[in-house]
Structure formats: structure tokens, C-alpha cells
Design a protein around this motif. Structure first.
Motif, PDB file in Angstrom:
ATOM      1  N   ALA A   1      11.666  10.364  -8.359  1.00 13.74           N
ATOM      2  CA  ALA A   1      11.614   9.114  -7.613  1.00 13.74           C
ATOM      3  C   ALA A   1      12.328   9.289  -6.278  1.00 13.74           C
ATOM      4  CB  ALA A   1      12.264   7.993  -8.418  1.00 13.74           C
ATOM      5  N   GLY A   2      11.749   8.788  -5.218  1.00  9.58           N
ATOM      6  CA  GLY A   2      12.336   8.890  -3.895  1.00  9.58           C
ATOM      7  C   GLY A   2      11.978  10.156  -3.147  1.00  9.58           C
ATOM      8  N   ASP A   3      11.238  11.067  -3.777  1.00  6.41           N
ATOM      9  CA  ASP A   3      10.858  12.308  -3.106  1.00  6.41           C
ATOM     10  C   ASP A   3       9.622  12.154  -2.235  1.00  6.41           C
ATOM     11  OD1 ASP A   3      12.971  13.679  -4.125  1.00  6.41           O
ATOM     12  OD2 ASP A   3      11.827  14.787  -5.638  1.00  6.41           O
ATOM     13  N   VAL A   4       8.929  11.039  -2.335  1.00  6.30           N
ATOM     14  CA  VAL A   4       7.730  10.808  -1.525  1.00  6.30           C
ATOM     15  C   VAL A   4       7.957   9.548  -0.696  1.00  6.30           C
ATOM     16  CG1 VAL A   4       5.250  10.366  -1.547  1.00  6.30           C
ATOM     17  CG2 VAL A   4       6.254  11.873  -3.257  1.00  6.30           C
ATOM     18  N   VAL A   5       7.790   9.699   0.608  1.00  5.41           N
ATOM     19  CA  VAL A   5       7.943   8.577   1.538  1.00  5.41           C
ATOM     20  C   VAL A   5       6.606   8.393   2.246  1.00  5.41           C
ATOM     21  CG1 VAL A   5       9.168   7.715   3.563  1.00  5.41           C
ATOM     22  CG2 VAL A   5      10.382   9.099   1.864  1.00  5.41           C
ATOM     23  N   VAL A   6       6.129   7.157   2.260  1.00  6.11           N
ATOM     24  CA  VAL A   6       4.824   6.865   2.854  1.00  6.11           C
ATOM     25  C   VAL A   6       4.974   5.786   3.912  1.00  6.11           C
ATOM     26  CG1 VAL A   6       2.489   6.021   2.390  1.00  6.11           C
ATOM     27  CG2 VAL A   6       3.627   7.475   0.725  1.00  6.11           C
TER      28      VAL A   6
ATOM     29  N   ILE B   1       0.839  -1.197   0.000  1.00  5.16           N
ATOM     30  CA  ILE B   1       0.000   0.000   0.000  1.00  5.16           C
ATOM     31  C   ILE B   1       0.874   1.248   0.000  1.00  5.16           C
ATOM     32  CG2 ILE B   1      -1.694   1.318   1.341  1.00  5.16           C
ATOM     33  CD1 ILE B   1      -2.747  -1.433   2.337  1.00  5.16           C
ATOM     34  N   ALA B   2       1.919   1.255   0.825  1.00  2.00           N
ATOM     35  CA  ALA B   2       2.814   2.417   0.900  1.00  2.00           C
ATOM     36  C   ALA B   2       3.493   2.670  -0.442  1.00  2.00           C
ATOM     37  CB  ALA B   2       3.853   2.210   1.993  1.00  2.00           C
ATOM     38  N   SER B   3       3.954   1.619  -1.083  1.00  2.95           N
ATOM     39  CA  SER B   3       4.604   1.784  -2.389  1.00  2.95           C
ATOM     40  C   SER B   3       3.635   2.319  -3.431  1.00  2.95           C
ATOM     41  CB  SER B   3       5.171   0.450  -2.875  1.00  2.95           C
ATOM     42  OG  SER B   3       6.205   0.027  -2.043  1.00  2.95           O
ATOM     43  N   ALA B   4       2.427   1.781  -3.451  1.00  2.00           N
ATOM     44  CA  ALA B   4       1.436   2.226  -4.439  1.00  2.00           C
ATOM     45  C   ALA B   4       1.046   3.685  -4.214  1.00  2.00           C
ATOM     46  CB  ALA B   4       0.199   1.333  -4.383  1.00  2.00           C
ATOM     47  N   VAL B   5       0.821   4.059  -2.965  1.00  2.67           N
ATOM     48  CA  VAL B   5       0.439   5.440  -2.674  1.00  2.67           C
ATOM     49  C   VAL B   5       1.588   6.389  -2.978  1.00  2.67           C
ATOM     50  CG1 VAL B   5      -0.202   7.035  -0.822  1.00  2.67           C
ATOM     51  CG2 VAL B   5      -1.340   4.824  -0.993  1.00  2.67           C
ATOM     52  N   ALA B   6       2.794   6.014  -2.600  1.00  4.54           N
ATOM     53  CA  ALA B   6       3.954   6.876  -2.873  1.00  4.54           C
ATOM     54  C   ALA B   6       4.136   7.085  -4.369  1.00  4.54           C
ATOM     55  CB  ALA B   6       5.217   6.274  -2.259  1.00  4.54           C
ATOM     56  N   GLU B   7       3.999   6.037  -5.140  1.00 11.90           N
ATOM     57  CA  GLU B   7       4.157   6.154  -6.591  1.00 11.90           C
ATOM     58  C   GLU B   7       3.062   7.026  -7.198  1.00 11.90           C
ATOM     59  OE1 GLU B   7       5.903   5.725 -10.269  1.00 11.90           O
ATOM     60  OE2 GLU B   7       6.697   5.260  -8.286  1.00 11.90           O
ATOM     61  N   GLU B   8       1.847   6.843  -6.730  1.00 13.83           N
ATOM     62  CA  GLU B   8       0.738   7.634  -7.274  1.00 13.83           C
ATOM     63  C   GLU B   8       0.867   9.114  -6.892  1.00 13.83           C
ATOM     64  OE1 GLU B   8      -2.311   8.284  -9.684  1.00 13.83           O
ATOM     65  OE2 GLU B   8      -1.370   6.329  -9.404  1.00 13.83           O
ATOM     66  N   VAL B   9       1.268   9.394  -5.661  1.00 12.04           N
ATOM     67  CA  VAL B   9       1.474  10.787  -5.238  1.00 12.04           C
ATOM     68  C   VAL B   9       2.613  11.401  -6.041  1.00 12.04           C
ATOM     69  CG1 VAL B   9       2.237  12.245  -3.309  1.00 12.04           C
ATOM     70  CG2 VAL B   9       0.504  10.489  -2.935  1.00 12.04           C
ATOM     71  N   ARG B  10       3.686  10.662  -6.214  1.00 14.37           N
ATOM     72  CA  ARG B  10       4.843  11.159  -6.983  1.00 14.37           C
ATOM     73  C   ARG B  10       4.434  11.495  -8.420  1.00 14.37           C
ATOM     74  NH1 ARG B  10       8.261   9.813 -10.656  1.00 14.37           N
ATOM     75  NH2 ARG B  10       7.416   7.761 -11.003  1.00 14.37           N
ATOM     76  N   ARG B  11       3.665  10.615  -9.026  1.00 13.98           N
ATOM     77  CA  ARG B  11       3.227  10.860 -10.412  1.00 13.98           C
ATOM     78  C   ARG B  11       2.265  12.042 -10.509  1.00 13.98           C
ATOM     79  NH1 ARG B  11       1.872   4.804 -12.513  1.00 13.98           N
ATOM     80  NH2 ARG B  11       4.022   4.087 -12.692  1.00 13.98           N
ATOM     81  N   SER B  12       1.298  12.107  -9.598  1.00 14.56           N
ATOM     82  CA  SER B  12       0.295  13.167  -9.690  1.00 14.56           C
ATOM     83  C   SER B  12       0.888  14.548  -9.400  1.00 14.56           C
ATOM     84  CB  SER B  12      -0.880  12.893  -8.749  1.00 14.56           C
ATOM     85  OG  SER B  12      -0.463  12.973  -7.412  1.00 14.56           O
TER      86      SER B  12
ATOM     87  N   THR C   1      10.695  18.376  -1.255  1.00 12.43           N
ATOM     88  CA  THR C   1      10.712  19.255  -2.423  1.00 12.43           C
ATOM     89  C   THR C   1      12.121  19.719  -2.726  1.00 12.43           C
ATOM     90  OG1 THR C   1      10.324  21.208  -1.063  1.00 12.43           O
ATOM     91  CG2 THR C   1       8.395  20.095  -1.968  1.00 12.43           C
ATOM     92  N   SER C   2      12.408  19.827  -3.989  1.00  9.59           N
ATOM     93  CA  SER C   2      13.717  20.328  -4.404  1.00  9.59           C
ATOM     94  C   SER C   2      13.632  21.836  -4.593  1.00  9.59           C
ATOM     95  CB  SER C   2      14.155  19.640  -5.696  1.00  9.59           C
ATOM     96  OG  SER C   2      13.167  19.785  -6.684  1.00  9.59           O
ATOM     97  N   ALA C   3      14.773  22.472  -4.796  1.00  5.45           N
ATOM     98  CA  ALA C   3      14.811  23.926  -4.950  1.00  5.45           C
ATOM     99  C   ALA C   3      13.960  24.355  -6.143  1.00  5.45           C
ATOM    100  CB  ALA C   3      16.258  24.391  -5.139  1.00  5.45           C
ATOM    101  N   GLY C   4      13.155  25.386  -5.956  1.00  7.82           N
ATOM    102  CA  GLY C   4      12.330  25.907  -7.035  1.00  7.82           C
ATOM    103  C   GLY C   4      11.004  25.194  -7.195  1.00  7.82           C
ATOM    104  N   ARG C   5      10.747  24.154  -6.459  1.00  6.27           N
ATOM    105  CA  ARG C   5       9.513  23.361  -6.572  1.00  6.27           C
ATOM    106  C   ARG C   5       8.635  23.674  -5.379  1.00  6.27           C
ATOM    107  NH1 ARG C   5       5.530  21.110  -8.605  1.00  6.27           N
ATOM    108  NH2 ARG C   5       5.188  18.891  -8.542  1.00  6.27           N
TER     109      ARG C   5
END
Length: 189
Positions: free
Chosen positions: A130-135, A114-125, A148-152
Motif C-alpha cells: 500500500a502506498g507504493d503506487v501514486v496516480v 479515478i486515481a484511487s481506483a487505478v492506484a489500488e488496481e495497479v497495486r493489486r495486479s 519499488t522496494s529492494a529486491g522487487r
């Protein structure tokens, strides 16, 4: 009475206590059989297997005088820890890290899936790397951290709504979503 499907889900989402119960019952049974055998032998006038009931009681009464006080305290602490562990084991819910999915039939998913699926979906949306969302998934809550990276610019509300949408898309029953956004500190030392 629970249906068969509900019983299957219960078996998959809760850990059984049978190993602990069997271990405790074996120990209690062996001790009870030994005490009963000693009592029967004593009443029949036969020789004791290990010690007569009177000798056992006499030894128990004299333990504080024969054994150093530290050993008595350590033994009592060990018995208390074992007792506390058994009480916690009997009272705790014993839930496994799994959730039932809202689908026809029975489907159970592990929290890591569940954590992997939610993290991937949040990252895509949110169009993140990759790796910027941890669930992290608990029994009642979902913790989402977006880096978030600089400028985002991403808000916690955007992360939370993306996580809710991902939960709905995966057909996972509603969980409380705790979303937070942190600035990326990697490589800025």
C-alpha cells in the motif's frame, strides 16, 4: 442539438461562468446607469449626483498631473491584471476535475476517485505494498508512479499495462498513460 444526457455530462464536467458574468454585468450596469443619469441631469439643467460629465472629463485629463506617477502606473497595472483575468476566464476551457464513465446512462467520476481506483488496481495486479503506487489524473493523461522496494523488479511497461487494464475495468475512456518506476528511497538515509 445535444441530447439531454450530453448536456448533463457537460454541466458536470465544466464549471459555469455565471458568477463572473453576473459580477461584471452588475458593475457595468451600475456605471452605465450612473453615467446616463449624470448626462440626463446635465441636459435637463439639474444638479449632478456626483459630478458633471465635463468635470469628470476634466478630472480624467488632469489625473497624471495630480496623482504621483507610481500611483498611475499601479492603477493601470491593476486594470490590466483584471482585464487579463477576465480574458483568461472567457477563453479558458473551465473543465472540472471529472471524467465521464462509459456506462449506459450518465455517470461522472471525480479525478481523485479515478486515481484511487487505478492506484489500488495497479497495486493489486503487481502485488505491491500500500502506498507504493501514486496516480495523478489529468484531462487527457494518467501519470502512474510505482515505487519499488529492494529486491522487487517492476518495469514501466508492466505498470502502464496494469493502469490501462484498470482504466478499462473502471469504464473510463482511454487516457494516455505515463508510467514510471522509481527505486524506493524511504528509510535509506
Amino acid at each position: 442539438m445535444a441530447t439531454i444526457m450530453e448536456r448533463i455530462v457537460r454541466r458536470e464536467t465544466h464549471s459555469p461562468r455565471s458568477a463572473a458574468v453576473v459580477l461584471v454585468l452588475i458593475i457595468v450596469s451600475v456605471v452605465a446607469l450612473w453615467v446616463a443619469t449624470e448626462l440626463i441631469l446635465h441636459m435637463a439643467g439639474g444638479p449632478a449626483l456626483l459630478a458633471t460629465p465635463g468635470a469628470i472629463m476634466q478630472w480624467l485629463v488632469s489625473v497624471p498631473d495630480l496623482v504621483p506617477r507610481a500611483a498611475v502606473v499601479a492603477g493601470a497595472a491593476a486594470v490590466a491584471v483584471i482585464g487579463a483575468a477576465l480574458v483568461v476566464l472567457s477563453v479558458a476551457p473551465g473543465r472540472r476535475a471529472r471524467h465521464r464513465l462509459d456506462v449506459t446512462g450518465v455517470a461522472v467520476a471525480d479525478n481523485s476517485v479515478i486515481a484511487s481506483a487505478v492506484a489500488e488496481e495497479v497495486r493489486r495486479s503487481l502485488d505491491m505494498s500500500a502506498g507504493d503506487v501514486v496516480v495523478g489524473v489529468g484531462h487527457r493523461a494518467l501519470d502512474v508512479t510505482a515505487r519499488t522496494s529492494a529486491g522487487r523488479r517492476v518495469t514501466a511497461a508492466e505498470v502502464g499495462s496494469a493502469a490501462q487494464a484498470a482504466l478499462a475495468a473502471c469504464r473510463i475512456p482511454p487516457l494516455r498513460v505515463h508510467a514510471r518506476v522509481v527505486a524506493d528511497q524511504r528509510g535509506q538515509e
